[in-house]
Design an enzyme around this catalytic site. Structure first.
Site, PDB file in Angstrom:
ATOM      1  N   HIS A   8       0.839  -1.204   0.000  1.00 54.19           N
ATOM      2  CA  HIS A   8       0.000   0.000   0.000  1.00 54.19           C
ATOM      3  C   HIS A   8       0.873   1.252   0.000  1.00 54.19           C
ATOM      4  CE1 HIS A   8      -2.695   2.948   2.205  1.00 54.19           C
ATOM      5  NE2 HIS A   8      -3.425   2.594   1.162  1.00 54.19           N
ATOM      6  N   GLU A  35       0.728  -0.826  -4.825  1.00 49.37           N
ATOM      7  CA  GLU A  35      -0.425   0.049  -5.038  1.00 49.37           C
ATOM      8  C   GLU A  35       0.032   1.490  -5.111  1.00 49.37           C
ATOM      9  OE1 GLU A  35      -3.569   2.842  -3.391  1.00 49.37           O
ATOM     10  OE2 GLU A  35      -1.616   2.290  -2.560  1.00 49.37           O
ATOM     11  N   ASP A  37      -1.374   5.781  -5.943  1.00 50.94           N
ATOM     12  CA  ASP A  37      -2.414   6.768  -6.210  1.00 50.94           C
ATOM     13  C   ASP A  37      -1.890   7.706  -7.279  1.00 50.94           C
ATOM     14  OD1 ASP A  37      -4.157   6.067  -3.838  1.00 50.94           O
ATOM     15  OD2 ASP A  37      -2.323   6.657  -2.797  1.00 50.94           O
ATOM     16  N   HIS A  50      -1.000  10.925  -2.943  1.00 50.68           N
ATOM     17  CA  HIS A  50      -2.300  10.551  -2.401  1.00 50.68           C
ATOM     18  C   HIS A  50      -3.218  11.749  -2.192  1.00 50.68           C
ATOM     19  CE1 HIS A  50      -5.211   9.678   0.833  1.00 50.68           C
ATOM     20  NE2 HIS A  50      -5.262   8.479   0.278  1.00 50.68           N
ATOM     21  N   GLU A 110      -4.774   3.535  -8.399  1.00 50.50           N
ATOM     22  CA  GLU A 110      -5.990   4.203  -7.949  1.00 50.50           C
ATOM     23  C   GLU A 110      -6.085   5.605  -8.536  1.00 50.50           C
ATOM     24  OE1 GLU A 110      -8.255   5.980  -4.023  1.00 50.50           O
ATOM     25  OE2 GLU A 110      -6.665   4.500  -3.722  1.00 50.50           O
TER      26      GLU A 110
END
Length: 259
Positions: A8, A35, A37, A50, A110
């Site tokens: 993450h 992962e 963003d 993020h 994301e």
């Protein structure tokens, strides 16, 4: 099957989140996936940040969407966390790391919302993945990239621009969206917070009955790792891949001794 371990924001328990160092460490720690963003800069570059502002994670202040890549590149995104300076990580640079790494390494992307450029982020993500040869796998199971967002519109756009890639509809804690396991037709996986599973562990099975495996965030304790494994979660997002892999090994060894 145990869940795949997804780092993450990289190995963000050990390095500044969403930095090159965090992702290098995550890969070294044996993460099955990473992962990130993504947001768009004022001059149209995808960067891995993020928040909608840089205040929390950099030496500067201001909105990402109102800053150019050159302006962001002047900031330090690492020293606040572990004393090591880090430059802003572009999506291109992250994908270069991915394609140079293990061929089975997955990347979960994301699309952050609300955003100043709705729709443009998704289009740019798909185009960038295409340049790296990552947008057209033979099947969704073979895909190295998984696309996701909390915005149902964004997930729909991601499916439109990259139809061969699997998608995750992220779910905010105990929101009513997808409570019965149903998701919009353009979502492949469900993406609940681990808190939802603690309160409603039957959600994973209801989602599976609707054809949707689970991507669960953010799972950092031994108890939550065991919960996800017992429920058959497919992807487990964690801030510390090495600790989570250790928890999974302990659970497996304990089960073998009892079995």
């Amino acid at each position: 099957m145990p869940p795949l371990v997804v780092a993450h924001r990289g190995a963000s328990a050990h390095r500044a989140e969403l930095t090159f160092a965090a992702y290098e460490l995550a890969i070294d720690q044996g993460a099955d996936g990473i992962e990130c963003d993504v947001r768009l800069t004022a001059d149209g570059h995808l960067v891995c940040i993020h928040d909608d502002v840089v205040d929390r994670t950099s030496s500067g202040t201001g909105r990402v969407s109102e800053m150019t890549l050159a302006q962001l590149s002047e900031l330090d995104f690492g020293s606040w966390r572990d004393g090591e300076p880090q430059r802003v990580l572009t999506f291109d640079a992250l994908l270069e790391l991915v394609v140079a790494s293990r061929p089975d390494l997955k990347v979960f992307v994301e699309s952050k919302h609300p955003a100043r450029f709705p729709g443009r982020i998704e289009s740019k993500v798909a185009a960038t993945l295409g340049r790296f040869g990552l947008s057209k796998p033979d099947s969704k199971d073979d895909a190295r990239v998984v696309l996701m967002s909390f915005s149902t519109l964004a997930v729909r756009k991601l499916r439109e621009y990259a139809p061969r890639l699997p998608t995750v509809q992220l779910i905010e804690k105990m929101g009513v969206q997808g409570k019965d396991g149903w998701l919009p037709p353009w979502a492949d996986y469900t993406g609940p917070d681990v808190e939802l599973l603690r309160l409603d562990p039957g959600y994973v099975e209801r989602s599976r009955a609707q054809g949707h495996d689970a991507y669960v965030w953010t799972v950092d304790t031994a108890e939550d790792v065991e919960l996800c494994r017992d429920l058959g979660v497919r992807f487990l997002a964690t801030n510390s891949p090495i600790m989570t892999r250790g928890y999974l090994s302990t659970i497996r060894e304990t089960a073998a001794q009892l079995g």
